[in-house]
Design an enzyme around this catalytic site. Sequence first.
Site, PDB file in Angstrom:
ATOM      1  N   ASP A   1      -7.498   1.552   2.024  1.00  0.00           N
ATOM      2  CA  ASP A   1      -7.369   2.474   3.268  1.00  0.00           C
ATOM      3  C   ASP A   1      -8.303   3.526   3.263  1.00  0.00           C
ATOM      4  O   ASP A   1      -8.235   4.219   4.679  1.00  0.00           O
ATOM      5  CB  ASP A   1      -5.770   2.834   3.063  1.00  0.00           C
ATOM      6  CG  ASP A   1      -5.352   3.570   4.199  1.00  0.00           C
ATOM      7  OD1 ASP A   1      -5.775   3.087   5.308  1.00  0.00           O
ATOM      8  OD2 ASP A   1      -4.178   4.352   4.191  1.00  0.00           O
TER       9      ASP A   1
ATOM     10  N   ASP B   1       1.130   4.999  -0.341  1.00  0.00           N
ATOM     11  CA  ASP B   1       0.476   6.410  -0.284  1.00  0.00           C
ATOM     12  C   ASP B   1       1.133   7.360  -1.101  1.00  0.00           C
ATOM     13  O   ASP B   1       2.203   7.571  -1.001  1.00  0.00           O
ATOM     14  CB  ASP B   1       0.529   6.821   1.278  1.00  0.00           C
ATOM     15  CG  ASP B   1      -0.383   5.928   2.093  1.00  0.00           C
ATOM     16  OD1 ASP B   1      -1.774   5.904   1.725  1.00  0.00           O
ATOM     17  OD2 ASP B   1      -0.076   5.479   3.179  1.00  0.00           O
TER      18      ASP B   1
ATOM     19  N   HIS C   1       0.883  -1.263  -0.036  1.00  0.00           N
ATOM     20  CA  HIS C   1       0.149   0.007   0.156  1.00  0.00           C
ATOM     21  C   HIS C   1       0.948   1.064  -0.180  1.00  0.00           C
ATOM     22  O   HIS C   1       1.592   1.738   1.039  1.00  0.00           O
ATOM     23  CB  HIS C   1      -0.886   0.079   1.207  1.00  0.00           C
ATOM     24  CG  HIS C   1      -1.725   1.122   1.191  1.00  0.00           C
ATOM     25  ND1 HIS C   1      -2.947   1.500   0.539  1.00  0.00           N
ATOM     26  CD2 HIS C   1      -1.580   2.155   2.056  1.00  0.00           C
ATOM     27  CE1 HIS C   1      -3.393   2.715   0.577  1.00  0.00           C
ATOM     28  NE2 HIS C   1      -2.839   3.207   1.669  1.00  0.00           N
TER      29      HIS C   1
ATOM     30  N   HIS D   1      -5.885   9.733  -0.467  1.00  0.00           N
ATOM     31  CA  HIS D   1      -6.753   9.796   0.738  1.00  0.00           C
ATOM     32  C   HIS D   1      -5.921  10.308   1.886  1.00  0.00           C
ATOM     33  O   HIS D   1      -6.480  10.207   2.962  1.00  0.00           O
ATOM     34  CB  HIS D   1      -7.040   8.345   0.940  1.00  0.00           C
ATOM     35  CG  HIS D   1      -6.203   7.375   1.182  1.00  0.00           C
ATOM     36  ND1 HIS D   1      -5.815   6.608   0.020  1.00  0.00           N
ATOM     37  CD2 HIS D   1      -5.545   6.938   2.289  1.00  0.00           C
ATOM     38  CE1 HIS D   1      -4.916   5.537   0.069  1.00  0.00           C
ATOM     39  NE2 HIS D   1      -4.613   5.934   1.614  1.00  0.00           N
TER      40      HIS D   1
HETATM   41 ZN   LIG Z   1      -3.197   4.897   2.733  1.00  0.00          ZN
END
Ligand SMILES: [Zn+2]
Length: 795
Positions: free
Chosen positions: A180, A58, A56, A430
Amino acid sequence: MAAGAQKLAVSLLFVLGGVLSFPLGQERKDTVTCGYESCHATKPDMLNVHLVPHTHDDVGWLKTVDQYFYGDRNDIQHAGVQYILDSVVDQLLKNPDRRFIYVETAFFYRWWKRQDSGMQQTVKQLVNEGRLEFVNGGWCMSDEATTHYSAVIDQMTIGLRFLNETFGACGRPRVAWHIDPFGHAREHASMFAQMGYDGFFFGRLDYQDRDRRMMAKEQELLWRASDSLTPPVADLFTGILPNGYNPPEGFCWDQSCNDPPIRDDPDLEDYNVDDVVKRFVAIAENQALVYKTNHIIMTMGSDFQYENANLWYKNLDKLIRYVNGLQSNGSKVNVLYSTPSCYLQELHRANLTWALKTDDFFPYADSAHDFWTGYFTSRPALKRYERISNSNLQTCDQLEVLGGPVSRKGPFGEGDSQTLKKAMAVAQHHDAVSGTEKQHVANDYARKLADGWQHCQVLVSNSLAALSGSSSQRIYCDNLNISVCPLTASSKKFSVSVYNPLARPVTWPVRLPVNGTAYTVSDANGKPVDCQVVPVSKATQDVRRNRGFAVNELVFQVQAPPLGYSTYSVSLLQDGSRPASTQHRTPTVIQNKFLKVTFDPDTGLLSSLSNLETQQSIKLAQNFYWYNASAGNNFLSIQPSGAYIFRPNSSTPFIISSTAKTESIQGSVVQEVRQWFSPWVSQVVRLYADSRALELEWTVGPVPIDDSLGKEVITRLDTSIQTGEYFYTDSNGREILQRKKDFRPTWQLRQSEPVAGNYYPVNSRAFIKDVRKSTSKNQLDFGGDLNHRLDPGMF
Ligand SMILES: [Zn+2]
Ligand SMILES: *[C@@H]1O[C@H](CO)[C@@H](O)[C@H](O)[C@H]1NC(C)=O
Ligand SMILES: *[C@@H]1O[C@H](CO)[C@@H](O)[C@H](O)[C@H]1NC(C)=O
Ligand SMILES: *[C@@H]1O[C@H](CO)[C@@H](O)[C@H](O)[C@H]1NC(C)=O
Ligand SMILES: *[C@@H]1O[C@H](CO)[C@@H](O)[C@H](O)[C@H]1NC(C)=O
Ligand SMILES: *[C@@H]1O[C@H](CO)[C@@H](O)[C@H](O)[C@H]1NC(C)=O
Ligand SMILES: *[C@@H]1O[C@H](CO)[C@@H](O)[C@H](O)[C@H]1NC(C)=O
Ligand SMILES: *[C@@H]1O[C@H](CO)[C@@H](O)[C@H](O)[C@H]1NC(C)=O
C-alpha cells in the site's frame, strides 16, 4: 558523483546481458515443512495461478490502532483485526490446502498475547506447516517517503524479533510486502536486501511506468538499490502486483463485497459455475500476457478483510475445484492456494533474466492529475515530533545499555525503552508519519510517543544517576520548540546535561528559555563558555501563547562526545543590567569566519551568500509563497489538493509579501536577522559563530482560511547556480538520488502536473550544484549536514 557511478552501472549491465537472476535463501533441512518446502505443487505445462489470501490491516488510519484491533468504532469503518485472526485460524484448520499470510506484527502480537496455550500451539502448528506464513513481518508496513532509515530498522527489528522468538525459523518472513505505501524508496529496497529478504512485492507505482512495464513485461525486475554497495549486496528481486493488492474484478468474496458467490447446485435456477470459471480463466489469461512466466499471482483480499473468513475460503475452495476440473477437458489453467514466497520460488525456478532498476519509484501518480506528493509534507508537526522521538529513542536505548539494569529500576522508579520503541514503530506506518490519518488518530500517535518519552525519561534519569554517581533530580525540557522550560526560566543557578547519541563528537548550539539578561556558563572543568542572551522572537511568543513567560533565550555551544554526555553550569549574573543584545536597524550583512550573508536593504530579503574560505559567491533570494489549491472543480479532473495529493490550481504561486520587516541581533555566539512577512509568516535567519551552515527557522501559521482558498505554502530559493535542471535528494536519510525536472530515468514522462510532478521526499538533505564546467563548482546544500540532527527538512 552519483550520476557518473549510476551511468557506469547501467552500461556495464547492457554489455554483460543476462546475468541478472536472484538468489533464494537456503532451504531448510529440518523436519518441519514451512517455507519453500511447504508450497503446493504446480504444473510446468500450464498457467499456474497463485491465489494469495491476505488482509491489509493498517496500523492506524481512519481509526486508531487500538480501535482497529478490537473492532471498536465500526461506525467510522467496519474493521476488527482480532476477529480476522480468530476467523482465519479457524478456517485454516478446516482444510490443510488453505493458506494465509499475515503482515503486521503490531496486530499479531496483541492477538497472540491474548490466546491460551492450546491456541498458541495450534497456531505454531499452522506456521510450521507453512499454512500460516508471515510476510514482511515488521511491526507495521512503513511509509517509504517520510521515514528515516534508522527508525525503519528499529520497527522491523521488533517485529522480526518477536516472530523469531515465538516461532523460530518458520516464523521468518522470506518476502517483503509493501502493497500500500504511496511510492517506493530505493533505500527501503536496499535495507530489505541487506536484511536477507529473498524478494519484494508492492502494489502502487506511476500509471505511466506501469503501462510501459506491462507492455515490456517488466513488472518483475531486479532492483539494484545502492550506488555504493557492491552487487549483489543491495540487489532485490521486486514484483509489481497485478491489481494493487485487490482481487480481480468480480472475485471479491469478503463480507464487505458484493460479488456473486459460487452457486454450484445444478438443481437450482441460478447455478453460475460455468460463468464464474469462464470469467476467471479469461482474467488469468489476460494477466499472463503482461508477465514473463507461466506463473501469475492474485491477491485475494484487501483492507481489513477476512473478518468472516468462511466466505472467502468456501468460495476459493470451489473456484480451485471447478477451474482445475476443466483440466481433464484440456484446460491449461491450474489454480492453487499459495503465498508470495511460493510464487517467488517459481519465478526463481524459471531462471530468467529480469530488467534492472537503479532509481526509485517516486513520485507516485495514479493518473494525470493525481500525484501523491502532498503527504511528503502533511502534518509537519507530527513529522517533526516523530523525528525528535527517534533521537530520544536512540538516547534511551544507549543509556539503557550504558547504565545497566539499574536504568530500568532505579532511584527514580521504573523506566523502559519498550514503550517508546513500540510507539515509534507504529508511527512508521504508512498512514502515521505520512500524515494521511484522521486528526484523532494523529493525536493518538502523538499521545503514544509522549507516553514513551515519559518512560524513557525515568530510564535516562536512573542511568545518568548510575553513571554520574549523583541522584539529583533531573528535569527534561520537552518544550524548547516554543521556548518553554520552567526550570531554566526561573532559576538563578542550574546545570544542563546534553547527550549525543551519534557515533562522533558534536558541537551544537543550545538555546534555553531564561528570564534574566546576563549569565555565565562554564563546562564541567569550570572553564567559561561564551554565551549570549537574545530575546524570544515575536513569532515564538505567539505560538507559545500563555504557556511560558521567559522573555529571553540563553545561547551557547555545547560539545558532547560520541555516545556520551557533557554537563554545563549556568548562573545568573546579579548585575543583570546588561540588556539582551538587539538592534533594530536592518543590517545588510551578517558574517562569521566561514560565510558572509547579504540582505537587500530595501526589501529585507536574502540577496547573496559567500563562502569566505573558497571566495565563492552566489546570488541567493528567498521568499515565501503559496499555491492556490485545486478545489477539485477543475475541468481536467475533480481531484482536490489534500493530505495525499498535491494539486495546485495554477503553477504560479502567490507571493505572501515582497518585503520583510527586519530586526537584527548581533553577538559573539550568534547573529540573527528576524524577518516578518505577514501576521502568519516569519523567519529567523541565523548564523552561529562556529558554523558553516546558515539556519533558516520559519514559523508559518495559522494559515488564513477566511477567503476559502486552500493554501499550499512554500519557501523558494532563487540562486545564480546553473543546475541544468538537476537536483539531488536523499532516500530515507541515507544515500542520495539524482533528480531532473520533468524527467524519469526509466520511461518517457508525459508531464501533466508541472509543479506536483516534480516533488520528491526529503528527509535529511537535498542539494543543487553548478553544471557549468568553466565556473567554480558551486553547490548549495539544504538540511543534512547540520551535524546534530535527524530533522525532516521539507522543501
Ligand atoms: Zn494501508
Ligand atoms: C532467533 O532466535 C534464536 C532462539 O532464541 C536465537 O538463537 C537467534 O539468534 C535468533 N535469530 C536472530 C536473527 O535474532
Ligand atoms: C468437457 O467437455 C465435454 C464436451 O465438450 C462437455 O460435455 C463437458 O461438460 C465438459 N466438462 C466440463 C467439466 O466442463
Ligand atoms: C539458468 O540459465 C542459464 C543460462 O541462461 C544456464 O546456464 C543455467 O544452467 C540455468 N540454470 C538452471 C538451474 O536451469
Ligand atoms: C512542541 O513539542 C511538544 C512535545 O515536546 C509537542 O507536544 C508540541 O505540539 C510542540 N509544539 C509545537 C508548536 O509544535
Ligand atoms: C520575567 O521578566 C519579566 C520582564 O523582566 C518580568 O515582568 C516577569 O515578572 C519575570 N517573570 C518571572 C517569573 O520572573
Ligand atoms: C483558486 O482556485 C480555485 C479553484 O480551486 C478557483 O476557484 C479560484 O478562483 C482560484 N483563486 C485564485 C485567486 O486564483
Ligand atoms: C483555477 O480554478 C478555476 C476554477 O475551477 C479554473 O477556472 C481555472 O482555470 C483554474 N486555473 C488554472 C490555471 O488552472
